[in-house]
Design an enzyme around this catalytic site. Sequence first.
Site, PDB file in Angstrom:
ATOM      1  N   LEU A   7      -4.936 -14.368 -15.986  1.00 56.63           N
ATOM      2  CA  LEU A   7      -6.693 -14.435 -15.343  1.00 56.63           C
ATOM      3  C   LEU A   7      -7.070 -15.054 -16.991  1.00 56.63           C
ATOM      4  O   LEU A   7      -6.445 -14.290 -17.867  1.00 56.63           O
ATOM      5  CB  LEU A   7      -7.495 -13.628 -15.254  1.00 56.63           C
ATOM      6  CG  LEU A   7      -7.782 -13.144 -14.072  1.00 56.63           C
ATOM      7  CD1 LEU A   7      -8.841 -12.090 -13.841  1.00 56.63           C
ATOM      8  CD2 LEU A   7      -8.995 -14.409 -13.142  1.00 56.63           C
ATOM      9  N   ASP A   8      -8.021 -15.989 -17.086  1.00 54.50           N
ATOM     10  CA  ASP A   8      -8.546 -16.197 -18.817  1.00 54.50           C
ATOM     11  C   ASP A   8      -9.099 -15.018 -19.849  1.00 54.50           C
ATOM     12  O   ASP A   8     -10.154 -14.305 -18.916  1.00 54.50           O
ATOM     13  CB  ASP A   8      -9.970 -17.247 -18.338  1.00 54.50           C
ATOM     14  CG  ASP A   8      -8.340 -18.910 -17.973  1.00 54.50           C
ATOM     15  OD1 ASP A   8      -7.606 -19.009 -18.016  1.00 54.50           O
ATOM     16  OD2 ASP A   8      -9.565 -19.173 -17.285  1.00 54.50           O
TER      17      ASP A   8
END
Length: 298
Positions: free
Chosen positions: A37-38
């Site tokens: 996930l960013d």
Amino acid sequence: MEGFLNLNKPPGMTSHDCVSRIRRLLRTKRVGHGGTLDPAATGVLPIAVGKATRLLQYLRQEKAYHATVRLGITTTTDDLEGETVTSAAVPQLTREQVEAQLPQFLGKITQIPPAYSAIQVQGKRLYDLARAGETVEVPSRVVEVHNIQVLDWREGDFPEIDLAIACGPGTYIRAIARDLGAILETGGTLAHLTRTESCGLSLKESLTFEDIETQTSQGTFQLIPPHTVLAHLSQIPLNSSDGRRWCQGQRIPLAELGEIVSPLRIYGEDGTFLGISEIESSDGDWVLVPKMVFEPVS
């Protein structure tokens, strides 16, 4: 300390940061995650602990997100973390105009990942090349979007639309935001992203770091057992003799195939999860071939 953890990732942390913190909280080194996930994104980050790290490749691949797309601007990273490239108010844009373009993103679509992403080109991560000022051609990929639903619309100079997106692996929501803006000829970027489902785990059942700290201090923390997360796979029980041979790496004849497909879960006759097997053809017969032994039979 072997199993899975459904972590609700907070903003501002990389997935690697989360793994490092879990290692400290659980006092164990063998920890991995199931899908990056960013840093700015929040939501479900599947975490595997102990031998369960070897099972990450067998988890469900489908994911779901709640995304906010801001229209009227573009950025270097295709989200608000990057520098603004273009900015032009579009107060005349309507929800109906945007909704009319969404069907183009359904099904199997060709997508060019963001320049700032973890994809490797010539042995280097795209975000490393981008930060170094190098311009490279980002290879396109075919991804699948199962569903897009409009959740909300906020008008203004830079209107925002909230979307629920269900998709297959490798799909970049930032790229959908960018490409939606391009089709509308307004520009678009991702303003917020929450992953609501990943690898069969849902946001409503996730734990924050604070939850984990509280439960570990109270002695109530428990990992999710592998068989729960792998419930989408077919299963076959083996008697004690075959189970022992299978755990030793031997191929076990399969009486009939039926509707069973690979990979599948293998269990001992007492219900113990033994590991993951493939089904192969051998001299016209079907055999179980061990791929990952989780719990050897003594």
